[in-house]
Design a protein around this motif. Sequence first.
Motif, PDB file in Angstrom:
ATOM      1  N   GLY A 213     -18.728 -23.957 -57.019  1.00 47.40           N
ATOM      2  CA  GLY A 213     -20.020 -23.651 -56.432  1.00 47.40           C
ATOM      3  C   GLY A 213     -20.464 -24.769 -55.504  1.00 47.40           C
ATOM      4  N   GLY A 214     -21.287 -24.442 -54.544  1.00 52.70           N
ATOM      5  CA  GLY A 214     -21.725 -25.427 -53.569  1.00 52.70           C
ATOM      6  C   GLY A 214     -22.486 -26.589 -54.171  1.00 52.70           C
ATOM      7  N   ASP A 215     -23.123 -26.385 -55.327  1.00 51.99           N
ATOM      8  CA  ASP A 215     -23.912 -27.440 -55.963  1.00 51.99           C
ATOM      9  C   ASP A 215     -23.128 -28.214 -57.019  1.00 51.99           C
ATOM     10  N   ASP A 216     -21.874 -27.858 -57.223  1.00 54.62           N
ATOM     11  CA  ASP A 216     -21.071 -28.549 -58.241  1.00 54.62           C
ATOM     12  C   ASP A 216     -20.756 -29.977 -57.808  1.00 54.62           C
ATOM     13  N   ASP A 217     -20.789 -30.893 -58.767  1.00 57.29           N
ATOM     14  CA  ASP A 217     -20.206 -32.216 -58.576  1.00 57.29           C
ATOM     15  C   ASP A 217     -18.767 -32.154 -59.071  1.00 57.29           C
TER      16      ASP A 217
END
Length: 514
Positions: A213-217
Amino acid sequence: MGRKILFVTTDQQRYDTLGCNGGTLARTPVVDALAAGGIRYERAQPQSVVCMPSRATMITGQHPSTHGVWMNGVPLPVDAPSVAAALHDAGYRTALLGKAHFEPYLDPFLRFLENAIGRQGTEPPGGTHRGFEHLELATHGAVGPLHYSQWLAAAHPEAVGGFYPTLDAAMQVNAIGGGDTGAPQVKANPIERAWYHTDWVADRAIAWLDSLGGDDDWFCWMSFPDPHHPWDPPEAEVSRIDWRDVPLPPGYPADRDERERILDAKPRHWRQWYDGTLVSNYEAPAEWVPATLTADQVREVNARNAVECELIDEALGRVLHRVAERGWGEDTDVVFTSDHGELQGDFGLLFKGPYHVDALMRVPLVWRPAPSAAVVPATVTRPVGLVDLAPTFCAIAGLGPGAHMEGRALPVDDADADARGFERVLTEWDSELFGVDVHLRTITRDGWTATVCEPGAVHDGTEGELYDLGEDPLQRRNLWHDPGSRAVRDDLQADLFAHQPPAHRPRLALQAPV
């Protein structure tokens, strides 16, 4: 969102193969650009000059004596501390794509997960392995159980036989030569570039990143098997560099008499290997005699090695492009290094072993911090080690270093290094092979390198090596027995033993030769 981490390792790559480090043979614009925008380390050293101990140091943040992987073939315990596990516990998505080698490769019964998982999938049983939730593994060839071998055999079976046969009929590392010069571990490989393991590793890294996901670290360890021997890159790429035009490397003494005088001034295991009477590393072909190495063979090996370095640089560029497309470019730290170096003709030798000189013991290390961190680009000249990587990853993620870690977060410039006491770096070697045991302990400090040859099958404890790196950067003049250098030798030796890490108890068992 926090800072993402792209950790890029190669296998057996010398410091001087990068343009940013003065290399002129391989073109490495991608890593050079990372160095220009980040931090380049001039004196980074592994804590072992063979794969398994060095890689175990990267993941644990411990010296080999502490984590217990004292030579290739000694598996790192599955419950050993892992920086990937610390990051995963902190919410990072984690993957290892390419070469792992925390466990032995010669594993016909698939006792070790890192070999067995290639036939099981990409997600480890129980959710993670050493903190990695996703594994797609490769090594230098195209046979065996790893993911790359399984993929190539299924998708392009006609390409499998093009690789160099790593082992001979006696299950020893192959000594057969190839190419134009008959150099050992060289072969014309007709594989298409897109099917070769370098591009495969980059492809799998991109695919995994695209699954997030785009917000994953995330912490992505992209581990290229090259430029480690065998030197069999796609033959269509070999024409990039004509070996006939390659100058002999500065570390290769072209005159045989001079070469042998240099070797004779070093501890006895040097000349014994050169003459073919001692083999102390399984990955150096037992049937090959280094004294037979010719100047043209050195040129051809260096040319093919440089081609492999260029392919890695280009593959890394593709991954960085995808990171930017995903919108992560400003928040991604990139760390590029290798587990150890390669002799590549220095002193008339190839491969690696218990030879603690810069060819093996000085590795490329570039850290491009996330642009959002606004770290000023710099060059660090003070000594650092691969033992410092794990605490660096923790610092990037906003975590404190694990209590087990023996390194420190890498300095961002020389002032930072001085303020935090980056004075020395230690390297060690232990091996038992073919009834021969060799034990070395090395310190690099204040522009000097000192190595103690501890008692074993070859040494009685009186031999060693001492080099003034400023006056003798090629390490041709061993000052160990020089009366004028005795005070420096004794000081370094005392400092070396004062800082020895604790020994792992009980001693871990050797379970395979590699």
